[in-house]
Motif scaffolding. Structure first.
Motif, PDB file in Angstrom:
ATOM      1  N   ILE A 111       0.891  -1.161   0.000  1.00 35.96           N
ATOM      2  CA  ILE A 111       0.000   0.000   0.000  1.00 35.96           C
ATOM      3  C   ILE A 111       0.928   1.210   0.000  1.00 35.96           C
ATOM      4  O   ILE A 111       1.574   1.527   0.994  1.00 35.96           O
ATOM      5  CB  ILE A 111      -0.933   0.005   1.216  1.00 35.96           C
ATOM      6  N   CYS A 112       1.007   1.884  -1.120  1.00 34.76           N
ATOM      7  CA  CYS A 112       2.145   2.776  -1.367  1.00 34.76           C
ATOM      8  C   CYS A 112       1.965   4.169  -0.768  1.00 34.76           C
ATOM      9  O   CYS A 112       0.982   4.858  -1.046  1.00 34.76           O
ATOM     10  CB  CYS A 112       2.378   2.889  -2.875  1.00 34.76           C
ATOM     11  N   THR A 113       2.937   4.561   0.039  1.00 33.60           N
ATOM     12  CA  THR A 113       3.051   5.926   0.551  1.00 33.60           C
ATOM     13  C   THR A 113       4.493   6.406   0.401  1.00 33.60           C
ATOM     14  O   THR A 113       4.997   7.160   1.222  1.00 33.60           O
ATOM     15  CB  THR A 113       2.624   6.004   2.030  1.00 33.60           C
ATOM     16  N   LEU A 114       5.168   5.953  -0.658  1.00 34.76           N
ATOM     17  CA  LEU A 114       6.584   6.278  -0.832  1.00 34.76           C
ATOM     18  C   LEU A 114       6.826   7.751  -1.115  1.00 34.76           C
ATOM     19  O   LEU A 114       7.878   8.288  -0.774  1.00 34.76           O
ATOM     20  CB  LEU A 114       7.168   5.449  -1.986  1.00 34.76           C
ATOM     21  N   CYS A 115       5.878   8.412  -1.787  1.00 32.53           N
ATOM     22  CA  CYS A 115       6.101   9.797  -2.212  1.00 32.53           C
ATOM     23  C   CYS A 115       5.045  10.717  -1.611  1.00 32.53           C
ATOM     24  O   CYS A 115       4.084  10.255  -0.986  1.00 32.53           O
ATOM     25  CB  CYS A 115       6.108   9.882  -3.741  1.00 32.53           C
TER      26      CYS A 115
ATOM     27  N   VAL B  59      26.501   5.902  -6.955  1.00 38.48           N
ATOM     28  CA  VAL B  59      25.092   5.703  -7.284  1.00 38.48           C
ATOM     29  C   VAL B  59      24.419   7.078  -7.233  1.00 38.48           C
ATOM     30  O   VAL B  59      24.490   7.776  -6.224  1.00 38.48           O
ATOM     31  CB  VAL B  59      24.418   4.735  -6.303  1.00 38.48           C
ATOM     32  N   VAL B  60      23.785   7.449  -8.351  1.00 39.19           N
ATOM     33  CA  VAL B  60      23.168   8.774  -8.484  1.00 39.19           C
ATOM     34  C   VAL B  60      21.650   8.622  -8.451  1.00 39.19           C
ATOM     35  O   VAL B  60      21.066   7.917  -9.278  1.00 39.19           O
ATOM     36  CB  VAL B  60      23.596   9.452  -9.808  1.00 39.19           C
ATOM     37  N   TRP B  61      21.012   9.286  -7.503  1.00 40.13           N
ATOM     38  CA  TRP B  61      19.540   9.278  -7.368  1.00 40.13           C
ATOM     39  C   TRP B  61      19.008  10.501  -8.112  1.00 40.13           C
ATOM     40  O   TRP B  61      19.042  11.617  -7.631  1.00 40.13           O
ATOM     41  CB  TRP B  61      19.158   9.332  -5.897  1.00 40.13           C
ATOM     42  N   ASN B  62      18.527  10.270  -9.341  1.00 44.00           N
ATOM     43  CA  ASN B  62      18.166  11.335 -10.282  1.00 44.00           C
ATOM     44  C   ASN B  62      16.639  11.464 -10.299  1.00 44.00           C
ATOM     45  O   ASN B  62      15.950  10.697 -10.966  1.00 44.00           O
ATOM     46  CB  ASN B  62      18.722  10.961 -11.660  1.00 44.00           C
ATOM     47  N   SER B  63      16.113  12.433  -9.553  1.00 42.69           N
ATOM     48  CA  SER B  63      14.669  12.476  -9.332  1.00 42.69           C
ATOM     49  C   SER B  63      14.087  13.850  -9.615  1.00 42.69           C
ATOM     50  O   SER B  63      14.808  14.839  -9.750  1.00 42.69           O
ATOM     51  CB  SER B  63      14.348  12.078  -7.887  1.00 42.69           C
ATOM     52  N   GLY B  64      12.764  13.898  -9.642  1.00 36.69           N
ATOM     53  CA  GLY B  64      12.053  15.155  -9.854  1.00 36.69           C
ATOM     54  C   GLY B  64      12.006  16.047  -8.639  1.00 36.69           C
ATOM     55  O   GLY B  64      11.442  17.145  -8.701  1.00 36.69           O
ATOM     56  N   GLY B  65      12.571  15.595  -7.528  1.00 35.31           N
ATOM     57  CA  GLY B  65      12.614  16.410  -6.327  1.00 35.31           C
ATOM     58  C   GLY B  65      11.398  16.285  -5.429  1.00 35.31           C
ATOM     59  O   GLY B  65      11.427  16.733  -4.285  1.00 35.31           O
ATOM     60  N   TYR B  66      10.333  15.674  -5.931  1.00 32.05           N
ATOM     61  CA  TYR B  66       9.092  15.547  -5.160  1.00 32.05           C
ATOM     62  C   TYR B  66       9.198  14.280  -4.331  1.00 32.05           C
ATOM     63  O   TYR B  66       8.689  13.229  -4.687  1.00 32.05           O
ATOM     64  CB  TYR B  66       7.907  15.504  -6.120  1.00 32.05           C
ATOM     65  N   GLU B  67       9.895  14.390  -3.212  1.00 32.07           N
ATOM     66  CA  GLU B  67      10.301  13.240  -2.411  1.00 32.07           C
ATOM     67  C   GLU B  67       9.904  13.439  -0.947  1.00 32.07           C
ATOM     68  O   GLU B  67       9.841  14.568  -0.451  1.00 32.07           O
ATOM     69  CB  GLU B  67      11.828  13.090  -2.451  1.00 32.07           C
TER      70      GLU B  67
END
Length: 290
Positions: free
Chosen positions: A2-6, A124-132
């Protein structure tokens, strides 16, 4: 799961076979390309390129996304954790300067399993949209050496208009602070970024005030030598784009943004030639390397 990761906190049920949530993805990874990518910042690409895995799905789904076929269109191939780990090894064997994980947030548990506990020979590069969510990022402590977040918006109305995420800045600013807590000031060796935070901001046409507010926050929050900042001009209109998004960023807009960045004292980082705003800079998502 049950996803609440973001920050969407959508509570969707996501399993090995069942997709759900804003990201519209299952729990196991789905990816559309693995390659040596030469168009990241120079400190990530080295001589041969960044070892990039383009994951499918996204929790932001920006209306202007250049990777829309995979972020929103469902293009991609399901992977086991074991296969993802093999892809990491293959990219390193090809000479990758880093492992560049693009839009990885919604696959965090599976990626952590694929990375394992042992250190990798490249960052290791965590390349994300910043909405974390900071609590999700804390799972990565010691496992990601470089954070490459976007800081897309500082203005809630702009974030709502283009990403349906009026709370974007609240979450992105907290996330970047957590990233910096983990890595500390950036560290380079022989021109390559080994650890630290590199913040990206894409200028959008007609949205200079949003760009200025993003720059303001970075300049006020970090001292020189703590983070890198990349000011990007590569916005490319998608087919059917309307209004402000129907055009490229002008020379005047980019010059004004770059001058503002310099006047705010941000010297550690990158600016981008306007010739980067071309469709050929977006890879073909044809499952090669997957």
């Amino acid at each position: 799961m049950i996803c609440t990761l973001c920050p969407r906190n959508c509570g969707a049920e996501r399993t090995e076979t069942l997709s759900g949530g804003v990201c519209a993805m299952p729990a196991l990874p789905v990816a559309a390309r693995a390659m040596l990518h030469r168009w990241e910042e120079p400190c990530l690409t080295g001589e041969r390129g960044a070892g990039t895995v383009f994951f499918s799905g996204c929790n932001l789904r920006c209306v202007f996304c250049q990777n829309a076929p995979i972020s929103q269109g469902g293009t991609g191939k399901p992977l086991t954790v074991q296969r993802l780990r093999e892809i990491f090894r293959e990219l390193i064997a090809q000479g990758a300067a880093c492992l560049d994980l693009v839009t990885p947030t919604h696959f965090t548990p599976a990626i952590l399993e694929a990375l394992g506990e042992e250190p990798w020979p490249v960052p290791v590069v965590w390349n994300s949209g910043g909405y974390e969510k900071p609590e999700t990022l804390r799972l990565l402590e010691g496992r990601a050496q470089v954070y490459l977040p976007d800081l897309k918006y500082a203005l809630p109305e702009t974030a709502e208009r283009y990403s349906a995420a009026a709370d974007y800045f609240q979450w992105a600013s907290a996330a970047i602070l957590e990233m910096f807590r983990q890595t500390g000031p950036y560290h380079m060796e022989d021109g390559l970024l080994k650890s630290g935070v590199l913040i990206r901001h894409l200028i959008l046409p007609g949205e200079l005030e949003n760009t200025r507010r993003c720059i303001d926050w970075v300049a006020k929050t970090f001292r020189p030598g703590e983070v890198l900042f990349s000011l990007m001009s590569q916005y490319t209109p998608r087919p059917g784009a309307a209004g402000r998004l129907a055009r490229h960023v002008t020379k005047g807009e980019y010059r004004a943004a770059a001058e503002y960045m310099a006047n705010c004292g941000i010297a550690d980082g990158y600016t981008q030639e306007r010739t980067s705003a071309r469709e050929e800079y977006t890879p073909e998502f044809d499952m090669r390397g997957i």
